[in-house]
Design a protein around this motif. Structure first.
Motif, short mmCIF file in Angstrom:
data_model
loop_
_atom_site.label_atom_id
_atom_site.label_comp_id
_atom_site.label_asym_id
_atom_site.label_seq_id
_atom_site.Cartn_x
_atom_site.Cartn_y
_atom_site.Cartn_z
N GLY A 37 0.80 -1.22 0.00
CA GLY A 37 0.00 0.00 0.00
C GLY A 37 0.83 1.26 0.00
O GLY A 37 0.46 2.27 -0.60
N SER A 38 1.99 1.22 0.67
CA SER A 38 2.82 2.42 0.75
C SER A 38 3.63 2.66 -0.51
O SER A 38 4.07 3.78 -0.77
N MET A 39 3.85 1.62 -1.32
CA MET A 39 4.73 1.76 -2.48
C MET A 39 3.98 1.97 -3.79
O MET A 39 4.53 2.53 -4.74
N VAL A 40 2.75 1.52 -3.89
CA VAL A 40 2.01 1.69 -5.14
C VAL A 40 1.30 3.02 -5.11
O VAL A 40 0.49 3.28 -4.23
N GLY A 41 1.60 3.88 -6.06
CA GLY A 41 1.01 5.21 -6.06
C GLY A 41 0.84 5.77 -7.45
O GLY A 41 0.65 5.04 -8.42
N ALA A 42 0.91 7.07 -7.56
CA ALA A 42 0.61 7.74 -8.82
C ALA A 42 1.60 7.41 -9.92
O ALA A 42 1.25 7.42 -11.10
N GLY A 43 2.85 7.13 -9.56
CA GLY A 43 3.88 6.90 -10.57
C GLY A 43 3.58 5.75 -11.50
O GLY A 43 3.95 5.78 -12.68
N VAL A 44 2.89 4.74 -11.02
CA VAL A 44 2.61 3.57 -11.85
C VAL A 44 1.73 3.93 -13.04
O VAL A 44 1.81 3.31 -14.10
N PHE A 45 0.91 4.97 -12.90
CA PHE A 45 0.02 5.37 -13.99
C PHE A 45 0.78 6.01 -15.15
O PHE A 45 0.22 6.20 -16.22
N SER A 46 2.03 6.36 -14.94
CA SER A 46 2.82 7.04 -15.97
C SER A 46 3.83 6.13 -16.66
O SER A 46 4.53 6.56 -17.57
N LEU A 47 3.93 4.88 -16.24
CA LEU A 47 5.01 4.01 -16.70
C LEU A 47 5.05 3.75 -18.20
O LEU A 47 6.13 3.79 -18.80
N PRO A 48 3.93 3.43 -18.87
CA PRO A 48 4.02 3.09 -20.29
C PRO A 48 4.71 4.15 -21.14
O PRO A 48 5.64 3.85 -21.91
N ARG A 49 4.30 5.39 -20.99
CA ARG A 49 4.91 6.45 -21.80
C ARG A 49 6.36 6.68 -21.40
O ARG A 49 7.24 6.81 -22.27
N ASN A 50 6.64 6.74 -20.09
CA ASN A 50 8.00 7.04 -19.65
C ASN A 50 8.99 6.00 -20.13
O ASN A 50 10.12 6.33 -20.50
N PHE A 51 8.61 4.74 -20.13
CA PHE A 51 9.52 3.70 -20.62
C PHE A 51 9.61 3.71 -22.14
O PHE A 51 10.70 3.57 -22.70
N ALA A 52 8.47 3.86 -22.80
CA ALA A 52 8.47 3.81 -24.27
C ALA A 52 9.29 4.94 -24.88
O ALA A 52 9.82 4.81 -25.98
N GLN A 53 9.40 6.05 -24.18
CA GLN A 53 10.22 7.16 -24.69
C GLN A 53 11.71 6.83 -24.66
O GLN A 53 12.51 7.51 -25.31
N SER A 54 12.09 5.77 -23.92
CA SER A 54 13.50 5.45 -23.76
C SER A 54 13.89 4.09 -24.34
O SER A 54 15.00 3.94 -24.86
N THR A 55 13.01 3.09 -24.24
CA THR A 55 13.44 1.74 -24.57
C THR A 55 12.28 0.86 -24.98
O THR A 55 11.11 1.28 -24.94
N GLY A 56 12.60 -0.39 -25.36
CA GLY A 56 11.61 -1.38 -25.72
C GLY A 56 11.50 -2.47 -24.68
O GLY A 56 11.89 -2.29 -23.52
N VAL A 57 11.04 -3.64 -25.10
CA VAL A 57 10.79 -4.73 -24.16
C VAL A 57 12.07 -5.21 -23.50
O VAL A 57 12.13 -5.37 -22.27
N LEU A 58 13.12 -5.45 -24.28
CA LEU A 58 14.37 -5.97 -23.71
C LEU A 58 14.96 -4.99 -22.71
O LEU A 58 15.36 -5.38 -21.60
N GLY A 59 15.02 -3.72 -23.08
CA GLY A 59 15.55 -2.72 -22.16
C GLY A 59 14.72 -2.62 -20.89
O GLY A 59 15.26 -2.42 -19.79
N THR A 60 13.41 -2.78 -21.04
CA THR A 60 12.53 -2.73 -19.87
C THR A 60 12.81 -3.89 -18.92
O THR A 60 12.85 -3.70 -17.69
N LEU A 61 12.99 -5.08 -19.47
CA LEU A 61 13.31 -6.25 -18.64
C LEU A 61 14.61 -6.04 -17.87
O LEU A 61 14.70 -6.32 -16.67
#
Length: 491
Positions: A37-61
């Motif tokens: 509960g303390s760790m899951v917050g607003a940041g998770v809602f932004s992950l798809p765009r933030n990662f896609a701007q930098s890398t693909g599936v392999l880089g994400t892993l």
């Protein structure tokens, strides 16, 4: 940002008085739920765009593997320090002070507080960006109208908190549901509708920026941002029925959150091409879900974001003020910051907190990507407190205090501390000179509070070593000003 940025930087009481003895009634499931509960917050809602701007599936892993291992080491460090140094209960900065002196301890407190304030700006940007899907004038949260509305909300919350509003259990429950239900539904729906072809096309990512390793490096601050507050798990030790339960809960909770974050990111690559993911408006989870199920997906995520973020903002504004208050109470900040009103709210610390949030909020008017800018600045500010805490754990592992016996498991704790130090150093390098200098723009002028504290105590302002540290911070801050003025540093 999480409440990933857990408010529990240390056992900071919200009552400003001596903490009541904790009842050891919590078993592993309850402790694990508190960690999640303390760790899951607003940041998770932004992950798809933030990662896609930098890398693909392999880089994400690769990125989640590195971040998961590194942040778990930090979690173990804070857990170990909570057990080995239970008297250091004034927050993360207490470890920096005990290990490296008063000025580094002050910088740690200042950095953690400033990180909380900048993180609070990401809340407003995300709320306005969410509303921007309905009212385009809000844009992505950094238009003049968005900043104006955010400012009204900011000071409205300030006035409410001054009256003594605390994060009640009912608010906690609403926020937790608002956070978890939409995200769990997102993961289930995307898993069922998994498009293998799209996922495969996104596997290698865009290597134009220098290959997979360069892409991974670009995601490091993003991964740390959503895990900020991992130290909060150590606070729960005083509630545990058994000490060993804390370790189990830390691992179970952390791995659960890691799996959730990685699932949200990876499954998004099976819904849309990387280029489209990178162009989504925040919260990007809404755009991904809409591409699969239609408009109701955006509505679901948007409602979850707004309720979750407003509830978290209420808690974090007060908690940011608490960081200053506790430091002032322990004579590590000026006395005026320990002032409370009739409702037992630290009013001076709250005013300083709101003022810094307002200043950073105004800077988003000049930012090309306000959410990413504040995300990375928030993370950069938190790295010094984390590094100093990990360094303290390493120091007492290598050279225990006089009379202290080496308990069983000492070698494991020493290894965790060493890995945590290496990881935080790597993060500082990954952050890049730009965000380090931006962080120094807060650290250097913030030292005026340290000077005032020393003068109130009738002491010499700086020791020679402290003066050298201040000069380095000032030179870095001036370089940051020059960089901003010449356009070398952009926000």
């Amino acid at each position: 940002m999480d409440e990933a940025r857990s408010p529990a930087a240390g056992p900071v009481s919200t009552s400003h008085g001596p903490a009541a003895p904790a009842e050891r009634t919590m078993a592993v499931p309850a402790l694990t739920a508190m960690v999640v509960g303390s760790m899951v917050g607003a940041g998770v809602f932004s992950l798809p765009r933030n990662f896609a701007q930098s890398t693909g599936v392999l880089g994400t892993l690769i990125a989640w593997t590195i971040a998961g291992a590194g942040m778990l080491m930090l979690a173990f460090v804070f857990q170990s320090l909570a057990v080995r140094r239970p008297h250091l209960d004034a927050g993360v900065y207490a470890y920096a002070k005990a290990g490296f002196g008063e000025y580094p301890g002050f910088l740690s407190a200042l950095g953690y507080w400033a990180s909380a304030c900048v993180g609070n700006v990401t809340y407003w940007v995300l709320i306005m960006s969410t509303l921007g899907k309905i009212w385009p004038a809000m844009g992505e949260g950094s238009t003049l109208l968005a900043v104006a509305v955010s400012s009204v909300g900011l000071w409205a919350f300030h006035l409410v908190i001054r009256r003594g509003v605390r994060e009640a259990a009912a608010i906690n429950q609403i926020v937790t549901v608002a956070k978890l239900v939409p995200i769990v539904l997102f993961v289930v729906i995307l898993a069922v509708s998994f498009q293998a072809g799209v996922f495969g096309d996104n596997f290698w990512g865009d290597a134009a920026g220098g290959g997979v390793l360069s892409q991974v490096n670009d995601t490091m601050l993003i991964t740390v941002f959503v895990f900020l507050g991992v130290e909060g798990a150590s606070v729960y030790s005083r509630y545990a029925r058994r000490r060993e339960d804390v370790g189990r809960a830390t691992v179970l909770g952390f791995l659960s959150v890691l799996a959730l974050f990685a699932s949200v990111t990876l499954l998004s690559y099976a819904a849309l091409p990387q280029t489209e993911l990178g162009e989504l408006q925040q919260p990007s989870v809404a755009g991904v879900l809409e591409s699969v199920v239609g408009t109701w997906g955006t509505v679901l995520i948007s409602v979850g974001v707004i309720v979750s973020v407003l509830g978290a903002y209420l808690a974090w504004t007060l908690m940011a003020a608490e960081v200053l208050f506790v430091a002032a109470r322990d004579r590590d900040m000026p006395r005026f910051l320990s002032r409370v009103n009739a409702a037992d709210v630290p009013v001076s610390a709250l005013l300083m907190t709101t003022a810094l949030v307002q200043v950073v909020l105004l800077t988003t008017l000049f930012s090309e990507d306000a959410f990413t800018f504040t995300l990375k600045l928030c993370t950069a500010l938190s790295l010094v407190p984390y590094l100093l805490a990990a360094g303290y754990a390493l120091r007492i592992g290598v050279r225990p205090d006089a009379g202290e016996r080496r308990e069983r498991g000492h070698g494991r704790e020493l290894a965790f501390a060493a890995l945590a130090v290496l990881y935080t150093l790597f993060l500082i390098v990954a952050a890049g000179l730009e965000f380090l200098l931006m962080a120094l723009l807060i650290y250097a002028p913030g030292t005026v509070l340290f000077v005032r504290t020393r003068r109130e105590a009738g002491r010499q302002v700086f020791t020679p070593v402290e003066l050298a540290l201040f000069v380095v911070a000032t030179v870095g801050a001036l370089a940051g000003v020059v960089g901003l003025a010449t356009g070398v540093i952009s926000i």
